[in-house]
Design an enzyme around this catalytic site. Structure first.
Site, mmCIF file in Angstrom:
data_model
loop_
_atom_site.group_PDB
_atom_site.id
_atom_site.type_symbol
_atom_site.label_atom_id
_atom_site.label_comp_id
_atom_site.label_asym_id
_atom_site.label_seq_id
_atom_site.Cartn_x
_atom_site.Cartn_y
_atom_site.Cartn_z
ATOM 1 N N ASP A 65 7.540 47.777 55.242
ATOM 2 C CA ASP A 65 7.735 49.330 56.042
ATOM 3 C C ASP A 65 6.471 49.529 56.962
ATOM 4 O O ASP A 65 5.349 49.623 56.461
ATOM 5 C CB ASP A 65 8.138 50.187 55.043
ATOM 6 C CG ASP A 65 8.059 51.649 55.592
ATOM 7 O OD1 ASP A 65 7.882 51.924 56.887
ATOM 8 O OD2 ASP A 65 8.650 52.574 54.999
ATOM 9 N N ASN A 93 7.749 44.951 66.592
ATOM 10 C CA ASN A 93 8.913 45.049 67.204
ATOM 11 C C ASN A 93 9.732 46.088 66.443
ATOM 12 O O ASN A 93 10.666 46.707 67.053
ATOM 13 C CB ASN A 93 9.787 43.629 67.104
ATOM 14 C CG ASN A 93 11.183 43.817 67.005
ATOM 15 O OD1 ASN A 93 11.743 43.867 68.144
ATOM 16 N ND2 ASN A 93 11.714 43.757 66.062
ATOM 17 N N TYR A 158 11.928 59.223 71.505
ATOM 18 C CA TYR A 158 12.009 57.813 71.489
ATOM 19 C C TYR A 158 11.163 57.368 72.812
ATOM 20 O O TYR A 158 10.369 56.380 72.757
ATOM 21 C CB TYR A 158 13.434 57.209 71.647
ATOM 22 C CG TYR A 158 13.494 55.633 71.840
ATOM 23 C CD1 TYR A 158 13.294 54.864 70.556
ATOM 24 C CD2 TYR A 158 13.550 55.195 72.861
ATOM 25 C CE1 TYR A 158 13.544 53.505 70.801
ATOM 26 C CE2 TYR A 158 13.910 53.781 73.242
ATOM 27 C CZ TYR A 158 13.540 52.934 72.042
ATOM 28 O OH TYR A 158 13.718 51.516 72.419
#
Ligand code: NAD
Length: 275
Positions: A65, A93, A158
């Site tokens: 994580d 990524n 985002y």
């Protein structure tokens, strides 16, 4: 432990999507690939499939994580056991997206986006630094996004997270170049992955979802190649490439943003988003 002759790449969030295609691309070129993700069954599947195709020992993997730096330390130590300490390329990524009008998206989802998309990259770069420094010619490639060209409505946090990835990439590119670590970012526009499931946006309908995971993986593979003789000669006079937009629409948007005054960039983005 002795360093292996194979170059070694570790990709966060590589059980699926772009990360998965990236480990596949590098494994096909003979690299040792590290598949790390919160999705542990997905990691096990990916490692088994990679070993089926590329042979036993082609891949290693485990739970990661990216928001938990202790998990980064464990994953990197496990990977280094197999690679002989080498970390030629770290690809940050792992990322999530929660689309919607800003006030309709729960605050916790905005915070989680920042925690994973930004905190995960900060953790990854910090934890991997000793391995990168110890590997001659080491590199970092961060997954940025065309949403870091101009702030995007409906994916505000985002988009903000990718502006942070952009800034971190630029800063570390300057800071680490003297230490022999190259830092870059790739900027895809929309790519057909699970990230977009349940995340309809006006921008994706206007611009279309044209890229495949293989397109992005190929771009990452391409920019990770050592420069040719000509490239090395040019590199002595030309500035290093830090950001690479993936696909023609993203390249066109990035070029437009570089060339036109910011009010025109805003106008282009207003139209793309029907705002
Ligand atoms: N799909 C697109 O349109 C697009 C466009 C530009 C940039 N990107 C970026 O590319 C990267 C990969 O996205 P994708 O489209 O392949 O998404 P995806 O959802 O297909 O895959 C993301 C992977 O990250 C993993 N992940 C999620 N949270 C994690 C965490 N906390 N720790 C570790 N792993 C975690 C998931 O389990 C999954 O395997 C992201 O950073 C994304 O922002 C995607």
């Amino acid at each position: 432990m002795p360093a292996t002759s194979r170059p070694a790449i570790l990709v966060s969030g590589s059980a699926a999507g772009i990360g998965r295609a990236t480990v596949e691309r590098f494994a096909a070129a003979g690299w040792l690939v590290g598949v790390y993700d919160v999705d542990v069954p997905g990691v096990e599947r990916a490692v088994a499939e990679l070993e089926d195709v590329h042979g036993a020992g082609a891949a290693v993997g485990g739970a990661l994580d990216v928001t938990d730096v202790e998990q980064w330390h464990r994953a990197l130590a496990e990977f280094a056991e197999v690679s002989g300490g080498r970390l030629d390329l770290l690809v940050n990524n792992a990322g999530i997206l929660r689309a919607g009008r800003f006030a309709d998206v729960p605050l916790a989802a905005h915070h989680l986006t920042i925690e994973i998309n930004v905190g995960g990259v900060v953790n990854g770069c910090h934890a991997a630094y000793p391995y990168l420094k110890a590997t001659p010619g080491a590199q970092v490639i961060n997954l940025c996004s065309a949403s870091a060209i101009y702030g995007q409505p409906e994916i505000a946090s985002y988009s903000a997270s990718k502006f942070a990835v952009r800034g971190l990439t630029e800063a570390l590119e300057l800071e680490w170049r003297k230490e022999g670590i190259r830092v870059q970012a790739v900027w895809p526009l929309w790519v057909n992955t699970a990230l977009l499931e349940g995340n309809d946006t006006t921008s994706a309908s206007t611009m279309g979802v044209r890229l495949t995971v293989e397109d992005v993986a190929e771009q990452i593979f391409d920019i990770a190649k050592p420069p040719s003789l000509v490239g090395r000669a040019l590199g002595r006079v030309a500035p290093a490439r830090v950001h690479t937009a993936v696909g023609l629409p993203a390249k066109a948007l990035a070029l437009t943003a570089d060339l036109v005054p910011s009010f025109l960039s805003r106008e282009v983005n207003k139209r793309i988003n029907h705002s």
